[in-house]
Motif scaffolding. Structure first.
Motif, PDB file in Angstrom:
ATOM      1  N   ILE A   1       4.129  -4.071  -9.872  1.00 62.03           N
ATOM      2  CA  ILE A   1       3.340  -2.664  -9.675  1.00 62.03           C
ATOM      3  C   ILE A   1       4.238  -1.571 -10.029  1.00 62.03           C
ATOM      4  O   ILE A   1       3.675  -0.230 -10.302  1.00 62.03           O
ATOM      5  CB  ILE A   1       2.737  -2.525  -8.361  1.00 62.03           C
ATOM      6  CG1 ILE A   1       3.465  -2.569  -7.216  1.00 62.03           C
ATOM      7  CG2 ILE A   1       1.357  -3.519  -8.523  1.00 62.03           C
ATOM      8  CD1 ILE A   1       2.643  -2.119  -5.919  1.00 62.03           C
ATOM      9  N   ARG A   2       5.584  -1.622  -9.773  1.00 61.00           N
ATOM     10  CA  ARG A   2       6.492  -0.417  -9.735  1.00 61.00           C
ATOM     11  C   ARG A   2       7.789  -0.581 -10.304  1.00 61.00           C
ATOM     12  O   ARG A   2       8.428  -1.570  -9.780  1.00 61.00           O
ATOM     13  CB  ARG A   2       6.886   0.246  -8.632  1.00 61.00           C
ATOM     14  CG  ARG A   2       5.691   0.691  -7.632  1.00 61.00           C
ATOM     15  CD  ARG A   2       5.306   2.249  -8.165  1.00 61.00           C
ATOM     16  NE  ARG A   2       6.367   3.155  -7.946  1.00 61.00           N
ATOM     17  CZ  ARG A   2       6.853   3.514  -6.595  1.00 61.00           C
ATOM     18  NH1 ARG A   2       6.063   3.150  -5.512  1.00 61.00           N
ATOM     19  NH2 ARG A   2       7.814   4.157  -6.373  1.00 61.00           N
TER      20      ARG A   2
ATOM     21  N   LYS B   1       2.296   1.872  -3.765  1.00 61.86           N
ATOM     22  CA  LYS B   1       1.327   2.141  -4.321  1.00 61.86           C
ATOM     23  C   LYS B   1       1.211   3.697  -4.230  1.00 61.86           C
ATOM     24  O   LYS B   1       0.918   4.408  -4.906  1.00 61.86           O
ATOM     25  CB  LYS B   1       0.269   1.663  -4.246  1.00 61.86           C
ATOM     26  CG  LYS B   1      -0.013  -0.120  -4.857  1.00 61.86           C
ATOM     27  CD  LYS B   1      -1.166  -0.783  -4.495  1.00 61.86           C
ATOM     28  CE  LYS B   1      -1.050  -2.135  -4.888  1.00 61.86           C
ATOM     29  NZ  LYS B   1      -2.140  -2.690  -4.394  1.00 61.86           N
ATOM     30  N   SER B   2       1.096   4.162  -3.046  1.00 63.90           N
ATOM     31  CA  SER B   2       0.833   5.708  -2.641  1.00 63.90           C
ATOM     32  C   SER B   2       2.024   6.429  -2.480  1.00 63.90           C
ATOM     33  O   SER B   2       1.630   7.849  -2.392  1.00 63.90           O
ATOM     34  CB  SER B   2       0.084   5.445  -1.279  1.00 63.90           C
ATOM     35  OG  SER B   2       0.817   5.185  -0.235  1.00 63.90           O
TER      36      SER B   2
ATOM     37  N   GLU C   1       0.979  -1.140   0.166  1.00 62.03           N
ATOM     38  CA  GLU C   1      -0.001   0.022  -0.098  1.00 62.03           C
ATOM     39  C   GLU C   1       0.861   1.178  -0.040  1.00 62.03           C
ATOM     40  O   GLU C   1       0.549   2.289  -0.688  1.00 62.03           O
ATOM     41  CB  GLU C   1      -0.778  -0.053   1.221  1.00 62.03           C
ATOM     42  CG  GLU C   1      -2.232  -1.024   1.129  1.00 62.03           C
ATOM     43  CD  GLU C   1      -2.840  -0.994  -0.096  1.00 62.03           C
ATOM     44  OE1 GLU C   1      -3.201   0.142  -0.581  1.00 62.03           O
ATOM     45  OE2 GLU C   1      -3.012  -2.286  -1.009  1.00 62.03           O
TER      46      GLU C   1
END
Length: 117
Positions: free
Chosen positions: A70-71, A41-42, A38
């Motif tokens: 995701i990154r 992501k943020s 989380e």
């Protein structure tokens, strides 16, 4: 540059966070893999992740695999472990910057963080 520290032992997180902050880096901490994801992501400015290998719910290797999906701008992923009998293979460690044993040698950890590779 921001560093994410992930460990289910609060004392380890605090110890590593203090040393990394003292070296001039901004830090975030998480107590498990789900919380770490989380934060990744943020916080798009996270470029380095330091994670314990053995955590409940998601291992450090699993966290690395999830972050890669995701990154792409996470430049370094460092694993720390208190166990010597790990079932880690070269395939598990592919892409991992370093594997550091506990007790953590802070000079070694900081050298991996500041290394320009």
């Amino acid at each position: 540059m921001r560093v994410l520290i992930v460990d289910d032992e609060e004392a380890i997180c605090m110890f590593v966070e203090y040393a990394i902050n003292d070296a001039g880096y901004e830090t975030l901490t998480a107590s498990n893999g789900k919380a770490a994801l989380e934060l990744v992501k943020s916080n798009p400015d996270i470029e380095i992740v330091i994670s314990d290998v053995k955590m409940s719910g998601m291992s450090g290797v699993e966290l690395y695999e999830n972050i890669k999906k995701i990154r792409t701008n996470v430049k370094k992923f460092i694993l720390i472990t208190g166990f010597s009998d790990l079932d880690l293979t070269e395939d598990n460690l592919k892409g991992i910057t370093a594997l550091i044993s506990k007790p953590i040698d802070m000079n070694l950890l900081l050298s991996h963080i500041s290394d320009k590779k």
